[in-house]
Design an enzyme around this catalytic site. Structure first.
Site, PDB file in Angstrom:
ATOM      1  N   SER A 151       0.833  -1.206   0.000  1.00  0.00           N
ATOM      2  CA  SER A 151       0.000   0.000   0.000  1.00  0.00           C
ATOM      3  C   SER A 151       0.868   1.255   0.000  1.00  0.00           C
ATOM      4  O   SER A 151       1.636   1.482  -0.919  1.00  0.00           O
ATOM      5  CB  SER A 151      -0.963  -0.042   1.188  1.00  0.00           C
ATOM      6  N   ASP A 304      -2.489   6.176  -3.976  1.00  0.00           N
ATOM      7  CA  ASP A 304      -1.287   5.522  -3.457  1.00  0.00           C
ATOM      8  C   ASP A 304      -0.837   4.411  -4.423  1.00  0.00           C
ATOM      9  O   ASP A 304      -1.502   4.179  -5.441  1.00  0.00           O
ATOM     10  CB  ASP A 304      -1.534   5.007  -2.032  1.00  0.00           C
ATOM     11  N   ASP A 306      -0.957   1.175  -4.770  1.00  0.00           N
ATOM     12  CA  ASP A 306      -1.870   0.131  -5.250  1.00  0.00           C
ATOM     13  C   ASP A 306      -3.267   0.676  -5.532  1.00  0.00           C
ATOM     14  O   ASP A 306      -4.203  -0.084  -5.770  1.00  0.00           O
ATOM     15  CB  ASP A 306      -1.924  -1.044  -4.272  1.00  0.00           C
ATOM     16  N   ASP A 308      -5.729   2.034  -3.872  1.00  0.00           N
ATOM     17  CA  ASP A 308      -6.941   1.797  -3.083  1.00  0.00           C
ATOM     18  C   ASP A 308      -7.256   2.989  -2.176  1.00  0.00           C
ATOM     19  O   ASP A 308      -8.347   3.067  -1.618  1.00  0.00           O
ATOM     20  CB  ASP A 308      -6.866   0.487  -2.293  1.00  0.00           C
TER      21      ASP A 308
END
Length: 579
Positions: A151, A304, A306, A308
């Site tokens: 993340s 960010d 990834d 999400d």
């Protein structure tokens, strides 16, 4: 190396055996030869465990590091559990990865292990966001899935998010059961590393269109988008996966004037332009905000690595840009979705929203004003996904979110989705611009109507085994010495989620908390302020959250009320945060 405890030394010895490849053995031996005892201890004092975000750690050798063997072991353990849970089914899994260093090779490693176990593997050809992995699990009818990402953590980290057949991250009892299976693997020889090519199916760019089309059906005000198609949007993927899909999604929705921050557009696991690739950090958003200022944008967004989580900056009446926090973004989305549903005649009795226990109560206030239920969960979007799965077919999920910049509109996936959020934030900005309002104007409207909520988060980083022990002690000390006042204001209720009980501080009466056990303490004052203490499940941190509220009669009073609440927050936090 005489100071290592017996269990740690046993792990070190195992990693020096011929079960491991020569390079790994050499790297472990180097730590010993160079007398790096602290590094050796931190690398081997425990096995990596699943927290709120799955497996996450620093890359390197050792049982407490992200590497071929810890990932292989986790995957074999997950595979063994899937075989037990779905004994008579052909098991299918989806695998994706982000832009971090080693994420692609780790993703292929996971696919190798699954394929060697006889599973059908849907492996993304190229990096794609976490929410698309969740979407793929559901689309292909998989029993599980894995996303390789840490993340928004620093570049030294990588991680492994495990998903169940509903497209949500592992929750009880599966999370603990998988750990049991992983721990049952005592030898590297138990891990099936040999790729079975015929079991691997590559997921290409054509899958993007399926995801985009499904999201586009959720649009609430396509006419407003058409009227404001040239809305000035600035977007940054912060060197992550968002670049592969967010611009395409915005274009599909009808937005024609999207400026991507060029310096941050290329996926890069070293994240060269930021200290932390986290849209919660002002520094990570600074390039996007600067670009917004240059072109006089209507809205600025960044995701960010990834994709999400999403950060947002809005334009103030002065023309300057102001970052808004996760509680504010989520409140705006909640209000936009519920007010739009009402306007369109689509509000029904069985609909609901979800928030976490450390997320602003403004979400709940907005839901109540529209007669929509608001469910509360523990911290971590996987618990929001769990509620969605439990209520599927009985009640209808509309929107949910958490203060840490994770949101989801509609129920296409079971995880936070910054791609979906970017589309709705842009549509929301277009809709309100049609009404002559900015997102800042709408935020002020919410504060006037519901009260001005102000939140602050303090995170203390405590690395390694010593840090973990210190965090545990801090929580123990808080439980042993419950504060009677915070900032001079009486504490009237303490909620201890570890013991599943709430205590009335005046009467001493205890009542049950109907949520899974979690190491969280909450203190509620007589003013209704909420202060929470919680060790992070994914980072070496302990987090303290504070939420306070005051009435706002006129927007002209905003600065004055804001300063007053800042003072209140500071005094309360001073009483509880001991570094």
């Amino acid at each position: 190396m005489g100071n290592l405890d017996k269990d740690t030394q046993a792990r070190v010895n195992q990693w020096l055996s011929d079960e491991y490849d020569a390079e790994t053995v050499k790297n472990v031996q180097d730590l010993i030869d160079q007398d790096q005892e602290t590094e050796l201890l931190d690398s081997f004092y425990k096995e990596l465990e699943f927290g709120t975000g799955g497996l996450r750690g620093i890359m390197g050798v050792g049982s407490n590091r992200m590497n071929k063997y810890t990932i292989g072991k986790a995957t074999q353990g997950l595979a063994n559990y899937l075989k037990k849970e779905f004994p008579k089914e052909e098991i299918k899994v989806a695998v994706s990865y982000d832009s971090r260093n080693n994420s692609q090779s780790f993703g292929h490693l996971v696919a190798d292990v699954f394929s060697a176990n006889g599973f059908q593997v849907y492996l993304f050809e190229e990096l794609r966001p976490t929410p698309m992995l969740s979407f793929a699990v559901r689309h292909f009818g998989c029993q599980g899935g894995v996303m390789l990402t840490a993340s928004h953590n620093p570049k030294e980290y990588n991680g492994y998010k495990a998903y169940w057949n509903d497209g949500g991250q592992l929750v009880a009892p599966h999370d603990k059961n998988v750990i049991t299976e992983v721990n049952a693997i005592t030898s590297v020889k138990d891990i099936k590393f040999d790729r079975n090519e015929k079991n691997i199916h590559m997921v290409g760019a054509d899958f993007d269109q399926l995801y985009i089309d499904a999201n586009l059906k959720l649009s609430l005000h396509p006419k407003a988008v058409k009227a404001q198609k040239d809305l000035k949007i600035v977007y940054s993927p912060i060197h992550g996966t968002g670049i592969t899909i967010v611009p395409k999604m915005l274009e599909a929705w009808g937005f024609t004037n999207v400026t991507v921050v060029d310096e941050q557009s290329k996926p890069d696991g070293n994240f060269p332009t930021v200290v932390y690739p986290n849209p919660e950090e002002e520094e990570a958003m600074s390039m996007a905000m600067q670009k917004g200022q240059e072109i006089d944008a209507d809205v600025v967004m960044a995701t960010d690595p990834d994709a999400d989580r999403v950060g947002v900056a809005v334009k103030l009446p002065s023309g300057e840009f102001q970052l808004i926090n996760g509680n504010q973004i989520g409140s705006l989305l909640t209000y936009y979705v519920l007010s739009s549903k009402k306007e369109l005649g689509q509000l029904k009795d069985n609909q609901y929203i979800v928030k976490t226990i450390v997320t602003s109560n403004l979400f709940a206030d907005i839901a109540k004003s529209f007669d929509v239920k608001c469910y509360e969960t523990l911290t971590g979007f996987k618990f929001i996904g769990e509620v969605m799965t439990k209520l599927l077919g009985k009640e209808t999920y509309l929107v949910g979110g958490e203060e840490s910049y994770g949101f989801l509109v509609g129920d296409l996936v079971r995880d936070k989705d910054a791609v979906n959020s970017c589309a709705f934030i842009a549509e929301m900005a277009a809709y309100f611009k049609e009404e002559g309002k900015s997102l800042y104007d709408v935020l002020m409207k919410l504060y006037l109507e519901y009260g001005y909520y102000k939140e602050k988060l303090i995170s203390l980083t405590k690395k390694g085994k010593a840090g973990a022990d210190e965090i545990k002690q801090m929580m123990a000390d808080l439980r042993a010495n419950l504060p009677k006042t915070l900032g001079g204001i009486e504490v009237v209720e303490v909620r201890d989620y570890q013991h599943s009980e709430s205590t009335d501080m005046q009467s001493g009466k205890k009542s049950k908390i109907d949520l899974p056990k979690s190491d969280v303490l909450q203190f509620i004052t007589k003013d209704g302020d909420v202060i929470s203490a919680r060790p992070s499940g994914t980072e070496p941190k302990i987090k303290f959250y504070c939420s306070v509220k005051d009435q706002l009669e006129f927007t002209s009073e905003f600065g004055q009320v804001s300063n007053r609440l800042d003072d209140k927050v500071r005094l309360m936090m001073d009483d509880i945060v001991k570094d």
